[in-house]
Design an enzyme around this catalytic site. Sequence first.
Site, PDB file in Angstrom:
ATOM      1  N   GLU A  50     -46.424  -1.756   3.857  1.00 57.48           N
ATOM      2  CA  GLU A  50     -45.580  -0.620   3.530  1.00 57.48           C
ATOM      3  C   GLU A  50     -45.560   0.357   4.706  1.00 57.48           C
ATOM      4  OE1 GLU A  50     -44.462  -1.239   0.533  1.00 57.48           O
ATOM      5  OE2 GLU A  50     -43.607   0.623  -0.275  1.00 57.48           O
ATOM      6  N   LYS A  89     -50.362   1.767  -5.104  1.00 54.25           N
ATOM      7  CA  LYS A  89     -49.007   1.320  -4.770  1.00 54.25           C
ATOM      8  C   LYS A  89     -48.319   2.402  -3.942  1.00 54.25           C
ATOM      9  CE  LYS A  89     -44.930  -0.890  -6.599  1.00 54.25           C
ATOM     10  NZ  LYS A  89     -43.914  -0.009  -6.023  1.00 54.25           N
ATOM     11  N   CYS A 105     -12.283   1.814 -30.938  1.00 52.70           N
ATOM     12  CA  CYS A 105     -12.620   1.803 -29.516  1.00 52.70           C
ATOM     13  C   CYS A 105     -11.901   2.959 -28.827  1.00 52.70           C
ATOM     14  CB  CYS A 105     -12.187   0.479 -28.896  1.00 52.70           C
ATOM     15  SG  CYS A 105     -12.306   0.449 -27.101  1.00 52.70           S
ATOM     16  N   ASP A 159     -21.259  -1.001  -0.082  1.00 48.66           N
ATOM     17  CA  ASP A 159     -21.279   0.085   0.893  1.00 48.66           C
ATOM     18  C   ASP A 159     -19.960   0.847   0.861  1.00 48.66           C
ATOM     19  OD1 ASP A 159     -23.688  -0.929   1.483  1.00 48.66           O
ATOM     20  OD2 ASP A 159     -23.219  -1.528   3.541  1.00 48.66           O
ATOM     21  N   ALA A 160     -18.863   0.116   0.684  1.00 47.04           N
ATOM     22  CA  ALA A 160     -17.537   0.742   0.728  1.00 47.04           C
ATOM     23  C   ALA A 160     -17.381   1.753  -0.414  1.00 47.04           C
ATOM     24  CB  ALA A 160     -16.456  -0.324   0.646  1.00 47.04           C
ATOM     25  N   SER A 210     -40.671  -9.352  -5.618  1.00 44.16           N
ATOM     26  CA  SER A 210     -40.814  -8.034  -6.227  1.00 44.16           C
ATOM     27  C   SER A 210     -41.978  -8.104  -7.206  1.00 44.16           C
ATOM     28  CB  SER A 210     -39.524  -7.636  -6.924  1.00 44.16           C
ATOM     29  OG  SER A 210     -39.178  -8.617  -7.863  1.00 44.16           O
ATOM     30  N   ARG A 259     -37.399  -5.322   3.897  1.00 48.55           N
ATOM     31  CA  ARG A 259     -37.386  -6.268   2.792  1.00 48.55           C
ATOM     32  C   ARG A 259     -35.967  -6.639   2.380  1.00 48.55           C
ATOM     33  NH1 ARG A 259     -37.105  -5.866  -2.760  1.00 48.55           N
ATOM     34  NH2 ARG A 259     -38.176  -7.528  -3.881  1.00 48.55           N
ATOM     35  N   LYS A 283     -47.643   1.183 -13.293  1.00 49.34           N
ATOM     36  CA  LYS A 283     -47.034   2.431 -12.851  1.00 49.34           C
ATOM     37  C   LYS A 283     -47.658   3.634 -13.551  1.00 49.34           C
ATOM     38  CE  LYS A 283     -43.530   0.944 -10.244  1.00 49.34           C
ATOM     39  NZ  LYS A 283     -42.186   1.204 -10.705  1.00 49.34           N
ATOM     40  N   CYS A 299     -16.020  -3.388 -29.681  1.00 48.58           N
ATOM     41  CA  CYS A 299     -14.572  -3.290 -29.759  1.00 48.58           C
ATOM     42  C   CYS A 299     -14.041  -4.686 -30.066  1.00 48.58           C
ATOM     43  CB  CYS A 299     -14.040  -2.797 -28.416  1.00 48.58           C
ATOM     44  SG  CYS A 299     -12.289  -3.100 -28.200  1.00 48.58           S
ATOM     45  N   CYS A 356      -9.036   1.461 -26.377  1.00 55.00           N
ATOM     46  CA  CYS A 356      -7.829   0.735 -26.772  1.00 55.00           C
ATOM     47  C   CYS A 356      -7.445   0.976 -28.231  1.00 55.00           C
ATOM     48  CB  CYS A 356      -7.987  -0.769 -26.524  1.00 55.00           C
ATOM     49  SG  CYS A 356      -9.120  -1.571 -27.663  1.00 55.00           S
ATOM     50  N   ASP A 404     -45.708   4.478  -1.861  1.00 60.05           N
ATOM     51  CA  ASP A 404     -44.285   4.695  -2.093  1.00 60.05           C
ATOM     52  C   ASP A 404     -43.566   4.844  -0.756  1.00 60.05           C
ATOM     53  OD1 ASP A 404     -41.991   4.976  -3.485  1.00 60.05           O
ATOM     54  OD2 ASP A 404     -42.406   6.999  -4.227  1.00 60.05           O
ATOM     55  N   TYR A 448     -50.574  -5.229   3.355  1.00 58.48           N
ATOM     56  CA  TYR A 448     -51.076  -5.574   2.022  1.00 58.48           C
ATOM     57  C   TYR A 448     -50.846  -7.020   1.576  1.00 58.48           C
ATOM     58  CZ  TYR A 448     -46.251  -4.681   0.385  1.00 58.48           C
ATOM     59  OH  TYR A 448     -44.902  -4.703   0.196  1.00 58.48           O
ATOM     60  N   TYR A 487     -19.790   3.220  -2.032  1.00 60.24           N
ATOM     61  CA  TYR A 487     -20.733   4.297  -1.774  1.00 60.24           C
ATOM     62  C   TYR A 487     -20.160   5.281  -0.745  1.00 60.24           C
ATOM     63  CZ  TYR A 487     -25.066   6.572  -0.304  1.00 60.24           C
ATOM     64  OH  TYR A 487     -26.029   7.488   0.012  1.00 60.24           O
ATOM     65  N   ASP A 488     -19.634   4.731   0.336  1.00 58.41           N
ATOM     66  CA  ASP A 488     -19.057   5.592   1.375  1.00 58.41           C
ATOM     67  C   ASP A 488     -17.903   6.414   0.818  1.00 58.41           C
ATOM     68  OD1 ASP A 488     -19.563   3.202   4.078  1.00 58.41           O
ATOM     69  OD2 ASP A 488     -20.879   4.693   3.177  1.00 58.41           O
ATOM     70  N   GLU A 504     -54.873  -2.175  -5.496  1.00 60.65           N
ATOM     71  CA  GLU A 504     -54.457  -1.394  -4.324  1.00 60.65           C
ATOM     72  C   GLU A 504     -53.514  -0.300  -4.795  1.00 60.65           C
ATOM     73  OE1 GLU A 504     -52.290  -4.187  -1.930  1.00 60.65           O
ATOM     74  OE2 GLU A 504     -53.870  -5.695  -2.102  1.00 60.65           O
ATOM     75  N   LYS A 558     -53.754  -7.646  -8.038  1.00 63.24           N
ATOM     76  CA  LYS A 558     -53.464  -9.016  -7.594  1.00 63.24           C
ATOM     77  C   LYS A 558     -54.661  -9.906  -7.908  1.00 63.24           C
ATOM     78  CE  LYS A 558     -50.895  -7.014  -3.808  1.00 63.24           C
ATOM     79  NZ  LYS A 558     -50.782  -6.797  -2.365  1.00 63.24           N
ATOM     80  N   CYS A 589      -8.153  -4.978 -24.619  1.00 63.56           N
ATOM     81  CA  CYS A 589      -8.854  -3.725 -24.320  1.00 63.56           C
ATOM     82  C   CYS A 589      -8.968  -3.568 -22.803  1.00 63.56           C
ATOM     83  CB  CYS A 589     -10.243  -3.724 -24.951  1.00 63.56           C
ATOM     84  SG  CYS A 589     -11.165  -2.218 -24.571  1.00 63.56           S
TER      85      CYS A 589
END
Length: 700
Positions: A186, A129, A420, A44-45, A93, A150, A326, A438, A423, A131, A238, A47-48, A127, A302, A444
Amino acid sequence: MSRKPKAAPAEGLEAARAELAGLAERIAAADVAYHGQDAPEVTDAVYDGWRRRHAEILAAHPDLADPESAVGKVGSAPASGFRKFRHGVPMLSLDNAFEAADFVEFEARIRRFLGLKADSGLHFVAEPKLDGLSISITYENGALVAAATRGDGFEGEEVTANIRTLANVPEKLQGDPPARIEVRGEVLMTKADFLALNESQAAAGERLFANPRNAAAGSLRQLDARITAGRALQFFAYAMGEASAEVAATHWAYLEALEGWGFTVNPLRRRVSGGAEAEAFQREIGEGRAALPYDIDGVVYKLDDIGLQRRLGFVGRAPRWAIAWKFPAEQAVTVLRDIRIQVGRTGALTPVAELEPVNVGGVLVTRATLHNEDEIARRDVRIGDTVMLQRAGDVIPQILGVLPDKRPKGAVPWVPPETCPECGSLALRPPGEVVRRCTGGLICPAQQVERLIHFVSRGAFDIEGLGDRTVAEFYTDGLLKTPVDIFTLPEHEAEIAKREGWGALSARNLSRSIEARRVIPLARFIYALGIRRIGETNAKLLARHYGSFAHWREQMLAARVIGSDERLALGSIIGIGPAVAEELMEFFAEARNVAALDALAAVLTIEDAAAAGAESPLAGKTIVFTGGMATMTRPEAKARAEALGARVTDSVSKNTDYVVAGADAGSKAKKAAALGLTVLDEAAWRELAGRPPPEEAEEA
Ligand code: D41
């Protein structure tokens, strides 16, 4: 915190534009990973930090604002402030299929595992899927008591108050559900509701959402549930999670039970038998996709029989009995500006395409992987080419091919570098390998930084506050060189507090999160070392097999001798192939590596690996299967044994606890008898494995 917008870099507008594009791409990729089903890729850090920098540049150069940019529209930044929720049963998953052949293989795998004939019928529930985002809702005595996202599958965020505001989530169940039941499904927003929401957001001067899924996620993950209540969200059930009683023998019947209790279940679901019917359904749904009121990205298949589902179990985090087929990925066309070389943790040189930014299905793409130099040659990709791009549901876009008519005059074939770029060491490609590496090893800087980044990453030491950028900065400034230096960082807390972007509090927090990681499970420790081919799965296998750090270290050093017992033992761990063993031996052959290992062990407490299923009679035992069994295939028996915490090996030795001898068991059974080991027949094995004879198993 008072943060003045920092002026953009001195190089001016072009540099600002380039930095902005880079940030937008990273943010978009992180958003996809975060809002997608995958675990987030960055802390998160970090990303922020990206978002802050992005906003700073825009504040200094408002002209650079791009209305097409996905950044700023995305659902929500990773929210904190929600309570963590540990799932009783992990939310799995799904493996992906992309074409008919993948489905055929999926069915074949099921048959192989269960020992079924090639012509035996398998029945699936198909089923669409959806989104949206996956949610788990728990009911006790028919009343809604908890709901959670999740998350990473093991732990999500508790969103009970928000979920209660959804009109089609029953507060009380109808009929006669089990005393305690967890329902999974979902949460989504329809396309029409998404457009309406964005209209009112625009009218109110609020930020827009990039797509219905982000709108659903942003609407649900509101600390103030009253905001969620004002958004049009729907829940489609589901799957089942934990249940205090058996509900149904088939998935189809289970979905009907869900409807009976008052849930919405997708009416487009269908029972299909075999690949041809699945393919027809796939086409039918694909053709109707655009006209559906909500977004879908494929169809989930399934296995209908829940008894068979249980036998199949899962591998890694995905069930063997389900697959997500997919739809073809989204594509776009853009110009290849440059080919840059990235140097990875193990020295691998990866060519990366720098692209004219292009919007692919709502995500701004500026980079794509080119895999390796053979791929570039095979597709004859040249700098300046117009290329076809694909974002295949996952995060890293790929280059599909070149549009030859658009090739600029004078474009020349790309030549891989011989040194490389980081280096200057020779970059060599061993005969028979596709990857150029390399040869600089630890000299390096790119490899050292990547190793450090890996060391502190989520699956490894997971040190909060030490993101990729911080590691690179600390490395450049000499605060960090090798992994063990991380544990001396707290001694430099005062110095860190004075660094730009830091303060006493964040430096203190960093020291705290480092101290908290001085105790580490063996599997994480092994994974953190970043040895080639030792990912999380192999690290777990090794930890489970060797138990303690001291034992592992001693065995690895001894296994360097080809032909030694220790080398044979390493080779007989199922799942650890010769290539993996080779990498381990290479690591332990290097004295500097062993020294680094010992330096770490001296400042850490490395916890012994608890065998899985510690309370089972098979926990920690070593089993050898020999000969064929009538009621279970070898893979099923092996998976069952491992699930109960046993190690399955190929060769019989004095360290073997059980030998399961099937019908035509030969020399191994003899050897076992000679060694005085416990030899089990098939019935005794089933008993031990908690799988009594098949007739009774139906009742269980
Ligand atoms: O519609 C969906 N997005 C969907 C997702 C679905 N219809 N069924 C699903 N079933 C499962 C299992 C088989 C693991 C119970 C799923 C998902 N999983 C899923 N969604 C995200 C990760 C997994």
